[in-house]
Design a protein around this motif. Structure first.
Motif, PDB file in Angstrom:
ATOM      1  N   PRO A 172       0.823  -1.212   0.000  1.00 16.32           N
ATOM      2  CA  PRO A 172       0.000   0.000   0.000  1.00 16.32           C
ATOM      3  C   PRO A 172       0.860   1.267   0.000  1.00 16.32           C
ATOM      4  CG  PRO A 172      -0.206  -1.190   2.098  1.00 16.32           C
ATOM      5  CD  PRO A 172       0.620  -2.041   1.198  1.00 16.32           C
ATOM      6  N   VAL A 173       0.363   2.278  -0.645  1.00 21.33           N
ATOM      7  CA  VAL A 173       1.041   3.573  -0.669  1.00 21.33           C
ATOM      8  C   VAL A 173       0.744   4.291   0.643  1.00 21.33           C
ATOM      9  CG1 VAL A 173       1.153   5.800  -1.850  1.00 21.33           C
ATOM     10  CG2 VAL A 173       0.777   3.704  -3.168  1.00 21.33           C
ATOM     11  N   TYR A 174       1.790   4.880   1.258  1.00 19.41           N
ATOM     12  CA  TYR A 174       1.576   5.618   2.501  1.00 19.41           C
ATOM     13  C   TYR A 174       0.457   6.648   2.319  1.00 19.41           C
ATOM     14  CZ  TYR A 174       5.716   3.635   4.674  1.00 19.41           C
ATOM     15  OH  TYR A 174       6.625   2.785   5.236  1.00 19.41           O
ATOM     16  N   GLY A 175      -0.498   6.620   3.239  1.00 18.66           N
ATOM     17  CA  GLY A 175      -1.565   7.606   3.239  1.00 18.66           C
ATOM     18  C   GLY A 175      -2.785   7.218   2.424  1.00 18.66           C
ATOM     19  N   ALA A 176      -2.684   6.137   1.622  1.00 18.58           N
ATOM     20  CA  ALA A 176      -3.813   5.806   0.754  1.00 18.58           C
ATOM     21  C   ALA A 176      -5.019   5.336   1.566  1.00 18.58           C
ATOM     22  CB  ALA A 176      -3.405   4.744  -0.258  1.00 18.58           C
ATOM     23  N   THR A 222      -4.612   9.981   9.052  1.00 13.79           N
ATOM     24  CA  THR A 222      -5.539  11.051   9.416  1.00 13.79           C
ATOM     25  C   THR A 222      -4.818  12.109  10.230  1.00 13.79           C
ATOM     26  OG1 THR A 222      -7.784  11.475  10.242  1.00 13.79           O
ATOM     27  CG2 THR A 222      -6.368  10.108  11.627  1.00 13.79           C
ATOM     28  N   PHE A 223      -5.410  13.303  10.261  1.00 11.23           N
ATOM     29  CA  PHE A 223      -4.884  14.395  11.077  1.00 11.23           C
ATOM     30  C   PHE A 223      -5.701  14.487  12.359  1.00 11.23           C
ATOM     31  CE2 PHE A 223      -5.138  18.927  12.327  1.00 11.23           C
ATOM     32  CZ  PHE A 223      -3.809  19.098  12.693  1.00 11.23           C
ATOM     33  N   ILE A 224      -5.009  14.376  13.481  1.00  8.90           N
ATOM     34  CA  ILE A 224      -5.629  14.513  14.804  1.00  8.90           C
ATOM     35  C   ILE A 224      -4.919  15.665  15.507  1.00  8.90           C
ATOM     36  CG2 ILE A 224      -5.981  13.392  17.060  1.00  8.90           C
ATOM     37  CD1 ILE A 224      -7.588  11.960  14.889  1.00  8.90           C
ATOM     38  N   ALA A 225      -5.673  16.534  16.184  1.00  9.76           N
ATOM     39  CA  ALA A 225      -5.026  17.612  16.937  1.00  9.76           C
ATOM     40  C   ALA A 225      -5.596  17.696  18.342  1.00  9.76           C
ATOM     41  CB  ALA A 225      -5.203  18.945  16.217  1.00  9.76           C
ATOM     42  N   VAL A 226      -4.712  17.929  19.308  1.00 14.39           N
ATOM     43  CA  VAL A 226      -5.154  18.311  20.643  1.00 14.39           C
ATOM     44  C   VAL A 226      -5.263  19.825  20.613  1.00 14.39           C
ATOM     45  CG1 VAL A 226      -4.750  18.172  23.116  1.00 14.39           C
ATOM     46  CG2 VAL A 226      -3.855  16.366  21.615  1.00 14.39           C
ATOM     47  N   LYS A 227      -6.464  20.332  20.844  1.00 17.49           N
ATOM     48  CA  LYS A 227      -6.703  21.776  20.794  1.00 17.49           C
ATOM     49  C   LYS A 227      -6.173  22.431  22.080  1.00 17.49           C
ATOM     50  CE  LYS A 227     -11.015  21.018  18.197  1.00 17.49           C
ATOM     51  NZ  LYS A 227     -12.448  21.420  18.168  1.00 17.49           N
TER      52      LYS A 227
END
Ligand code: GDP
Ligand code: MG
Length: 165
Positions: free
Chosen positions: A3-7, A15-20
């Motif tokens: 698999p291609v990274y990120g596919a 995915t993008f996860i953020a602690v606000k």
């Protein structure tokens, strides 16, 4: 073929996860990272920053007509606490990340989810997670667009976590 990274749809979905800022202020960075690590997901991007106003506006562009938009951008960017931006990789991480976060409004977030366990108000719901493959692609390039900011690496216990069939 590998698999291609990120596919999306592969074992290397990202995915993008953020602690606000409220999550950072409340010392929940470790707790949130730990939940993704223990589930078996792989950390491939990590940074602490006070995001520039333009970054926050672009990140939340789809909400620009909402009455709470100005307050949301200010809360993300005013520097009273930074944001922790992360990229996580693994099977179904976009959808599972959203499930791990819980509903946007903590009034409706189930116990056992991050929001359901740690917060009370929609305007202080401590975490962000990409809501689709398109959002993940946009947000990862927005927050981690520099060369080498997302790291491709093989975890030694990957074969104990992920089976391709
Ligand atoms: P998310 O993807 O679950 O974070 O939810 P949305 O994309 O719909 O909204 C983005 C963020 O805007 C939410 O996580 C909240 O921090 C904030 N937000 C959304 N709706 C409201 C609202 O009605 N009032 C306030 N104060 N903030 C909101
Ligand atoms: Mg959203």
């Amino acid at each position: 073929a590998l698999p291609v990274y990120g596919a999306p749809g592969t074992s290397k979905e990202r995915t993008f996860i953020a602690v606000k800022p409220d999550g950072v202020q409340r010392n929940l960075v470790g707790e949130i990272i730990s939940r993704f690590e223990r589930r078996g997901y792989k950390l491939v991007g990590l940074k602490l920053l006070v995001p520039p106003v333009e970054l926050a506006k672009e990140h939340y562009a789809d909400l620009s007509s909402k009455p709470f938009f100005a307050g949301l951008v200010d809360y993300m960017t005013n520097g009273r606490a930074p944001v922790v931006g992360m990229v996580w990789e693994g099977p179904s991480v976009i959808k599972q990340g959203r499930i791990m976060l819980g509903a946007t409004d903590p009034k409706n977030s189930g116990t056992g989810t991050i929001r359901g366990d740690f917060c009370l108000s929609i305007g202080r719901n401590i975490v962000h997670g990409s809501d689709s493959a398109e959002s993940a692609e946009k947000e990862i390039s927005l927050w981690f667009g520099g060369k080498g900011e997302v790291v491709n690496w093989t975890s030694n216990n990957e074969e104990w976590v992920i089976s391709e069939n």
